[in-house]
Design an enzyme around this catalytic site. Structure first.
Site, PDB file in Angstrom:
ATOM      1  CB  THR A 244      -3.269-118.409 -11.072  1.00 19.58           C
ATOM      2  OG1 THR A 244      -2.602-119.765 -10.812  1.00 19.58           O
ATOM      3  CG2 THR A 244      -4.111-118.204 -10.234  1.00 19.58           C
ATOM      4  CE  LYS A 270      -4.679-122.007  -9.119  1.00 15.75           C
ATOM      5  NZ  LYS A 270      -3.368-121.385  -8.620  1.00 15.75           N
ATOM      6  CB  THR A 281      -3.405-129.164  -5.701  1.00 15.57           C
ATOM      7  OG1 THR A 281      -3.798-128.488  -6.965  1.00 15.57           O
ATOM      8  CG2 THR A 281      -4.574-129.360  -4.811  1.00 15.57           C
TER       9      THR A 281
END
Length: 332
Positions: A244, A270, A281
């Site tokens: 993102t 990510k 995370t």
């Protein structure tokens, strides 16, 4: 280009050294792939071209005129292409990595237009029967719809055969409709794979408080499945497909010997913001071909998260979508 044209001997040498060291730091001594001839051919090519370019540039440095300028310009072109060459080689290595690790899983990535056109935003992970799966999730009380569905499907105990991950829309703060949308995606993928919806784990990341574009995701499933079926080892592309606000894809792989058996561990993740322990995370997926008892995988997943992700704080916020999944295929 102008910087390379005007480069000094030391600057040229520094560039060559940096490039070759990067290659050897990534590949050197790991014996990661079965086809070592291809690996060493790649190494020889990269190092050889770099050395030749360096020698030519140094040899002609003191020869003034247009010829020197042409040589420097050619070297600058090589310098510009070097990162592209390294990236392409790493992508090839990423594919070879997964093949050499005997994973009975496949990753497919496509551009479904979830939020933006021409962006990798839909990933499917297909697992063979018998793969043990464990997961830990956010402790945020306002957890997103896909997190709730994942917990339900793991608790059902029917086994997990596929993951579906979209970026661009988090499907968070979407109420009952968000749950319906997440389950609809699971049903659509299950129908295409001849599975039960409870065998699918859905994951979403991106903008919150917006409805999930279900139809775009459903329409893209076929292409993602086809991509997985083609060669199905797209770890790096999958790392890109879950990003993102990340500035770079995050992926890692390692090998070890356990009780005399070579095993491999590969993972992608990510997350750039909303990072605080429990979880730390937003999305993380790790696969291993090690033979791990299915009952142990959930507990080991929690222990791994506590020893890594749950020790990181960036901004003190816990996301609504944090998910960490471990998959053990047992095929080593």
């Amino acid at each position: 280009i102008m910087a390379c044209v005007m480069a000094s001997d030391s600057q040229i040498l520094a560039l060559c050294t940096m490039f070759t060291e990067d290659v050897f730091a990534y590949y050197g001594g790991k014996e990661r792939f079965g086809d070592k001839v291809q690996v060493w051919t790649g190494r020889a090519f990269v190092v050889g071209v770099t050395v030749v370019a360096y020698l030519i540039a140094i040899e002609l440095k003191d020869k003034a005129g247009i010829f020197e300028l042409a040589i420097r310009f050619a070297f600058s072109g090589f310098a510009a292409l070097a990162p592209v060459m390294l990236a392409a080689y790493r992508m090839m290595a990423d594919r070879m990595d997964a093949e050499g690790f005997h994973y009975p899983l496949h990753l497919g990535v496509t551009e479904a237009g979830v939020r933006k056109a021409h962006r990798k935003d839909l990933t499917v992970v297909l697992l063979d029967p018998g793969t043990a799966v464990g997961g830990v999730f956010t402790r945020n009380r306002y957890c997103a719809a896909p997190v709730q569905v994942c917990r339900d499907h793991l608790a059902a105990g029917v086994g997990i055969r596929a993951l579906v991950i979209n970026t661009g829309c988090a499907n968070a703060g979407t109420g009952e409709q968000g749950l319906i949308d997440a389950r609809t995606v699971c049903i659509a993928l299950a129908q295409k794979l001849d599975l039960a919806p409870e065998e699918i784990l859905p994951f979403s990341t991106g903008v919150i408080m917006e409805p999930l574009p279900v139809q775009r995701i459903v329409d893209g499933l076929g292409a993602a499945i086809a991509d997985a079926a083609a060669d199905g080892v797209h770890w790096l592309r999958a790392a890109e497909g879950i990003m993102t606000t990340d500035t770079v894809p995050k992926a890692a792989s390692a090998r070890a010997t356990v009780a005399g058996v070579p095993v491999a561990v590969t993972g992608i993740a990510k997350g750039a913001g909303m990072i605080r322990p429990n979880m730390a995370t937003m999305l993380g997926f790790v696969a291993t071909d090690a033979a791990v008892a299915p009952d142990l995988v959930p507990e080991l997943t929690r222990r791994v998260a506590d020893a890594s992700f749950n020790r990181i704080t960036v901004d003190g916020d816990t996301s609504t979508n944090d998910s960490f999944i471990v998959m053990a295929t047992g095929r080593a």
